[in-house]
Write a protein that holds these residues in place. Structure first.
Motif, short mmCIF file in Angstrom:
data_model
loop_
_atom_site.label_atom_id
_atom_site.label_comp_id
_atom_site.label_asym_id
_atom_site.label_seq_id
_atom_site.Cartn_x
_atom_site.Cartn_y
_atom_site.Cartn_z
N LEU A 146 0.85 -1.19 0.00
CA LEU A 146 0.00 0.00 0.00
C LEU A 146 0.89 1.24 0.00
O LEU A 146 1.95 1.24 0.65
CB LEU A 146 -0.89 0.02 1.24
CG LEU A 146 -1.83 -1.18 1.40
CD1 LEU A 146 -1.29 -2.12 2.45
CD2 LEU A 146 -3.21 -0.72 1.76
N GLU A 147 0.44 2.28 -0.69
CA GLU A 147 1.20 3.52 -0.68
C GLU A 147 1.14 4.12 0.72
O GLU A 147 0.08 4.18 1.35
CB GLU A 147 0.67 4.53 -1.70
CG GLU A 147 1.55 5.75 -1.73
CD GLU A 147 1.27 6.71 -2.88
OE1 GLU A 147 1.92 7.77 -2.90
OE2 GLU A 147 0.43 6.40 -3.75
N CYS A 148 2.30 4.57 1.21
CA CYS A 148 2.39 5.17 2.54
C CYS A 148 1.52 6.42 2.65
O CYS A 148 1.48 7.24 1.74
CB CYS A 148 3.83 5.60 2.84
SG CYS A 148 4.87 4.26 3.35
N ASP A 149 0.86 6.51 3.77
CA ASP A 149 0.14 7.72 4.15
C ASP A 149 0.13 7.70 5.67
O ASP A 149 -0.63 6.93 6.28
CB ASP A 149 -1.28 7.72 3.60
CG ASP A 149 -2.08 8.95 4.01
OD1 ASP A 149 -1.72 9.61 5.02
OD2 ASP A 149 -3.07 9.25 3.35
N GLU A 150 1.00 8.49 6.27
CA GLU A 150 1.19 8.39 7.72
C GLU A 150 -0.08 8.63 8.52
O GLU A 150 -0.17 8.23 9.66
CB GLU A 150 2.32 9.29 8.20
CG GLU A 150 2.14 10.76 7.89
CD GLU A 150 3.37 11.58 8.20
OE1 GLU A 150 3.19 12.69 8.74
OE2 GLU A 150 4.48 11.13 7.90
N THR A 151 -1.10 9.24 7.90
CA THR A 151 -2.35 9.46 8.63
C THR A 151 -3.18 8.19 8.75
O THR A 151 -4.11 8.14 9.55
CB THR A 151 -3.21 10.56 7.95
OG1 THR A 151 -3.62 10.10 6.66
CG2 THR A 151 -2.45 11.87 7.84
N GLN A 152 -2.87 7.17 7.94
CA GLN A 152 -3.68 5.96 8.00
C GLN A 152 -2.88 4.66 8.06
O GLN A 152 -3.47 3.59 8.23
CB GLN A 152 -4.65 5.91 6.82
CG GLN A 152 -4.01 5.95 5.47
CD GLN A 152 -4.99 6.39 4.40
OE1 GLN A 152 -6.06 6.90 4.69
NE2 GLN A 152 -4.63 6.20 3.17
N ASP A 153 -1.56 4.71 7.96
CA ASP A 153 -0.76 3.48 7.94
C ASP A 153 -0.97 2.63 9.20
O ASP A 153 -1.13 1.41 9.11
CB ASP A 153 0.72 3.79 7.76
CG ASP A 153 1.04 4.32 6.37
OD1 ASP A 153 0.13 4.38 5.51
OD2 ASP A 153 2.21 4.68 6.14
N ALA A 154 -0.97 3.23 10.38
CA ALA A 154 -1.13 2.47 11.62
C ALA A 154 -2.50 1.79 11.65
O ALA A 154 -2.61 0.61 12.04
CB ALA A 154 -0.96 3.38 12.84
N ARG A 155 -3.52 2.48 11.23
CA ARG A 155 -4.87 1.91 11.19
C ARG A 155 -4.92 0.74 10.19
O ARG A 155 -5.51 -0.30 10.48
CB ARG A 155 -5.87 3.01 10.80
CG ARG A 155 -7.30 2.69 11.08
CD ARG A 155 -8.23 3.89 10.91
NE ARG A 155 -7.84 4.88 9.93
CZ ARG A 155 -7.37 6.11 10.23
NH1 ARG A 155 -7.25 6.49 11.48
NH2 ARG A 155 -7.03 6.95 9.28
#
Length: 173
Positions: A103-112
């Motif tokens: 998945l493309e990184c997006d720090e606002t949703q990666d942990a979720r």
């Protein structure tokens, strides 16, 4: 199989996934890199000219690159829409001998995403067969495929028309 995933939030939420077989990874990455302009670290449709966008879509078609689009309808938030799309994407992968989801990184949703994927692969009993990771698009050229085709599909008009031969199916969720 390798699955490369990006999203489009322009209009209804879309999750776009491109499947590339292991034997085809090298050739597919080379095809993408050959489209990079000098000093360009990645292809990103949002920043390309219309002429380049058409060139990119044509090159993807010639390379045989395809996507499945997961179209989330009726969700109150993009978070809920993304979770539903990821669930729908991953469930069939549990029956594959092996699958790697990037998945493309997006720090606002990666942990979720990691929490959801952790739960999902355990629930499905496929922890040994389905792996997942987040990568920057500049580090993984094949993330350009769902970005470009998803952008064109979401944009509509002539760009959607050009993208449609590259869309294997649209899954309404």
């Amino acid at each position: 199989m390798h699955v490369f995933v990006d999203e489009s939030k322009a209009g209804p939420y879309l999750l776009i996934a491109s499947v590339v077989l292991p034997a085809d990874l090298g050739a597919a990455r080379s095809a993408i890199r050959s489209l990079h302009l000098p000093k360009q670290s990645r292809i990103h449709m949002k920043t390309e000219t219309d002429a380049r966008r058409r060139t990119i879509l044509s090159a993807f078609a010639k390379a045989g690159l395809r996507v499945t689009i997961y179209h989330a309808v009726g969700y109150k938030t993009n978070i809920a829409a993304r979770e539903a799309c990821i669930d729908t994407l991953v469930r069939p992968l549990a029956f594959e001998p092996t699958a790697r989801v990037t998945l493309e990184c997006d720090e606002t949703q990666d942990a979720r995403d990691r929490q959801q994927l952790y739960r999902l692969v355990r629930e499905l009993g496929c922890t040994e067969r389905v792996q997942y990771e987040h990568r920057l698009a500049s580090a993984e050229p094949l993330l350009a495929v769902p970005d470009a085709i998803g952008w064109a599909y979401a944009r509509g008009g002539d760009f959607r028309k050009r993208a449609m031969p590259l869309v294997t199916k649209v899954v309404n969720i």
